[in-house]
Design a protein around this motif. Structure first.
Motif, PDB file in Angstrom:
ATOM      1  N   LEU A  73      -1.707   9.433   1.685  1.00  0.00           N
ATOM      2  CA  LEU A  73      -1.927  10.310   3.116  1.00  0.00           C
ATOM      3  C   LEU A  73      -1.126  10.815   4.064  1.00  0.00           C
ATOM      4  O   LEU A  73      -1.750  11.821   5.155  1.00  0.00           O
ATOM      5  CB  LEU A  73      -2.400   8.708   3.997  1.00  0.00           C
ATOM      6  CG  LEU A  73      -3.806   7.664   3.056  1.00  0.00           C
ATOM      7  CD1 LEU A  73      -3.183   6.220   4.610  1.00  0.00           C
ATOM      8  CD2 LEU A  73      -4.896   8.567   4.399  1.00  0.00           C
ATOM      9  N   MET A  74      -0.068  10.886   4.171  1.00  0.00           N
ATOM     10  CA  MET A  74       1.292  10.853   5.703  1.00  0.00           C
ATOM     11  C   MET A  74       0.883  12.699   4.181  1.00  0.00           C
ATOM     12  O   MET A  74       0.913  13.856   4.780  1.00  0.00           O
ATOM     13  CB  MET A  74       2.480  10.695   5.131  1.00  0.00           C
ATOM     14  CG  MET A  74       1.946   9.194   5.909  1.00  0.00           C
ATOM     15  SD  MET A  74       4.427   8.868   5.354  1.00  0.00           S
ATOM     16  CE  MET A  74       5.117   9.658   6.493  1.00  0.00           C
ATOM     17  N   ARG A  75       0.503  13.131   3.306  1.00  0.00           N
ATOM     18  CA  ARG A  75       0.586  13.774   2.741  1.00  0.00           C
ATOM     19  C   ARG A  75      -0.524  14.439   2.687  1.00  0.00           C
ATOM     20  O   ARG A  75      -0.649  16.197   2.907  1.00  0.00           O
ATOM     21  CB  ARG A  75       0.545  14.206   1.241  1.00  0.00           C
ATOM     22  CG  ARG A  75       2.641  13.540   0.724  1.00  0.00           C
ATOM     23  CD  ARG A  75       4.010  14.350   1.712  1.00  0.00           C
ATOM     24  NE  ARG A  75       4.897  14.249   0.995  1.00  0.00           N
ATOM     25  CZ  ARG A  75       6.120  14.999   2.015  1.00  0.00           C
ATOM     26  NH1 ARG A  75       6.257  15.046   2.252  1.00  0.00           N
ATOM     27  NH2 ARG A  75       7.025  14.628   1.345  1.00  0.00           N
TER      28      ARG A  75
ATOM     29  N   ASN B  72       0.951  -1.225  -0.506  1.00  0.00           N
ATOM     30  CA  ASN B  72       0.437   0.221  -0.233  1.00  0.00           C
ATOM     31  C   ASN B  72       0.994   1.140  -0.364  1.00  0.00           C
ATOM     32  O   ASN B  72       0.932   2.099   0.200  1.00  0.00           O
ATOM     33  CB  ASN B  72      -1.180  -0.095   1.340  1.00  0.00           C
ATOM     34  CG  ASN B  72      -1.725  -1.225   1.873  1.00  0.00           C
ATOM     35  OD1 ASN B  72      -2.632  -1.071   0.342  1.00  0.00           O
ATOM     36  ND2 ASN B  72      -1.217  -2.009   2.197  1.00  0.00           N
ATOM     37  N   GLU B  73       2.256   0.740  -0.733  1.00  0.00           N
ATOM     38  CA  GLU B  73       2.757   2.124  -0.257  1.00  0.00           C
ATOM     39  C   GLU B  73       2.749   3.495  -1.186  1.00  0.00           C
ATOM     40  O   GLU B  73       2.682   4.537  -0.281  1.00  0.00           O
ATOM     41  CB  GLU B  73       4.286   1.421  -1.315  1.00  0.00           C
ATOM     42  CG  GLU B  73       5.037   3.326  -0.740  1.00  0.00           C
ATOM     43  CD  GLU B  73       7.075   2.148  -1.591  1.00  0.00           C
ATOM     44  OE1 GLU B  73       7.509   1.463  -0.920  1.00  0.00           O
ATOM     45  OE2 GLU B  73       7.090   2.254  -2.649  1.00  0.00           O
TER      46      GLU B  73
ATOM     47  N   ILE C 105       1.069  17.122  -2.009  1.00  0.00           N
ATOM     48  CA  ILE C 105       1.225  18.444  -1.382  1.00  0.00           C
ATOM     49  C   ILE C 105       0.295  20.230  -1.654  1.00  0.00           C
ATOM     50  O   ILE C 105       0.524  20.543  -1.454  1.00  0.00           O
ATOM     51  CB  ILE C 105       2.353  18.933  -1.305  1.00  0.00           C
ATOM     52  CG1 ILE C 105       3.317  19.110  -3.124  1.00  0.00           C
ATOM     53  CG2 ILE C 105       3.473  17.879  -0.349  1.00  0.00           C
ATOM     54  CD1 ILE C 105       5.004  19.790  -3.061  1.00  0.00           C
ATOM     55  N   VAL C 106      -0.344  19.517  -3.805  1.00  0.00           N
ATOM     56  CA  VAL C 106      -0.623  20.659  -4.531  1.00  0.00           C
ATOM     57  C   VAL C 106      -1.715  20.853  -4.147  1.00  0.00           C
ATOM     58  O   VAL C 106      -1.701  22.666  -3.515  1.00  0.00           O
ATOM     59  CB  VAL C 106      -1.279  19.904  -5.405  1.00  0.00           C
ATOM     60  CG1 VAL C 106      -2.895  21.515  -6.398  1.00  0.00           C
ATOM     61  CG2 VAL C 106      -0.183  20.028  -6.282  1.00  0.00           C
TER      62      VAL C 106
ATOM     63  N   THR D  97       3.879  11.002  -5.084  1.00  0.00           N
ATOM     64  CA  THR D  97       3.043  11.242  -3.967  1.00  0.00           C
ATOM     65  C   THR D  97       3.555  12.906  -3.129  1.00  0.00           C
ATOM     66  O   THR D  97       2.505  13.461  -2.985  1.00  0.00           O
ATOM     67  CB  THR D  97       2.745  10.181  -2.452  1.00  0.00           C
ATOM     68  OG1 THR D  97       4.391   9.940  -1.882  1.00  0.00           O
ATOM     69  CG2 THR D  97       2.790   8.904  -3.351  1.00  0.00           C
ATOM     70  N   THR D  98       4.853  13.284  -3.725  1.00  0.00           N
ATOM     71  CA  THR D  98       4.731  14.486  -3.024  1.00  0.00           C
ATOM     72  C   THR D  98       4.688  15.861  -4.021  1.00  0.00           C
ATOM     73  O   THR D  98       3.897  16.631  -3.340  1.00  0.00           O
ATOM     74  CB  THR D  98       6.379  14.442  -2.633  1.00  0.00           C
ATOM     75  OG1 THR D  98       6.840  13.576  -2.279  1.00  0.00           O
ATOM     76  CG2 THR D  98       6.907  15.644  -2.300  1.00  0.00           C
TER      77      THR D  98
END
Length: 237
Positions: A143-145, A136-137, A177-178, A172-173
């Motif tokens: 989710l962290m972002r 689930n990377e 973060i958008v 994902t970064t």
């Protein structure tokens, strides 16, 4: 530890040292007051040399993120103030992504490489957790972002410690973060009027219902594939 091992840890150690020094020496300078005092000069320079100021802004923002210096929120607002909503958002996302990748690589090269190797060699619960993480990377990284309570520094360094792929981290970064970048940049678009009233930008807007609820909705969408896989795994589907 061998000399090669020490050299691997040097980039992360340097970042931590600079971050500690910067916290005590720069926190009184990278502020909204500094922006207010220099806004006329910045606007004049932008009008004379837009490309030069944009390049300088991105470079400074990269350093702020890469070395976890104070002032990231101020930089994001400044991007909106100087370049407007869309160009400012683009510059903010570009700089934050580059800075995040820099600290990710520094952490992965040193301590992250050691921790990841130990996790790969482990058995039982640790090995199972690492396997589930990699299944689930992308979803976990999103989710962290998207969840505002996760500090940006944590979201940059923890993935390096568990061995996530660079490609997924960058993807994902840059995308994750958008939404937050748009909010901070939009605050910067109107910051001139705030300064004229003698006020300070209100960053609590990020936690207003009209902002936090859509972010939580995106986070729920990111978590949905994890839930589906978990249910299928339990049912043997």
């Amino acid at each position: 530890m061998t000399r090669t091992g020490l050299l691997r840890h040097l980039p992360l150690a340097l970042i931590l040292i600079v971050a500690a020094v910067g916290f005590f020496t720069l926190r009184d300078y990278l502020t909204f007051q500094t922006l207010a005092e220099n806004r006329d000069a910045l606007l004049a320079f932008r009008n004379d040399n837009f490309a030069g100021l944009a390049a300088a802004f991105v470079a400074v923002y990269v350093l702020i993120v890469a070395f976890s210096l104070p002032g990231a929120a101020v930089a994001s607002v400044t991007g909106g103030f100087l370049f407007g909503l869309w160009a400012g958002t683009a510059f903010n996302v570009l700089a934050a992504t580059i800075g995040a990748v820099a600290i990710f690589l520094a952490a992965r090269t040193g301590l992250g490489q050691t921790l990841s190797a130990k996790m790969n060699a482990s058995e039982g619960t640790v090995k199972t957790l690492k396997a589930r993480l990699h299944e689930n990377e992308i979803e976990v990284l999103f989710l962290m972002r998207l969840i505002p309570v996760v500090p940006f520094f944590v979201a940059n360094i923890v993935p390096a410690f568990v061995g996530v792929s660079l490609r997924n981290f960058v993807l994902t970064t840059a995308l994750g973060i958008v939404p937050g970048a748009i909010v901070f940049t939009s605050i910067g678009v109107g910051v001139g009027e705030v300064f004229d009233r003698g006020g300070t930008p209100d960053l609590s807007l990020l936690y207003a219902p009209q902002v936090i609820l859509p972010l939580l909705g995106l986070a729920a969408l990111a978590a949905l594939p994890i839930a589906i896989r978990a249910v299928r795994g339990k049912k043997g589907l």
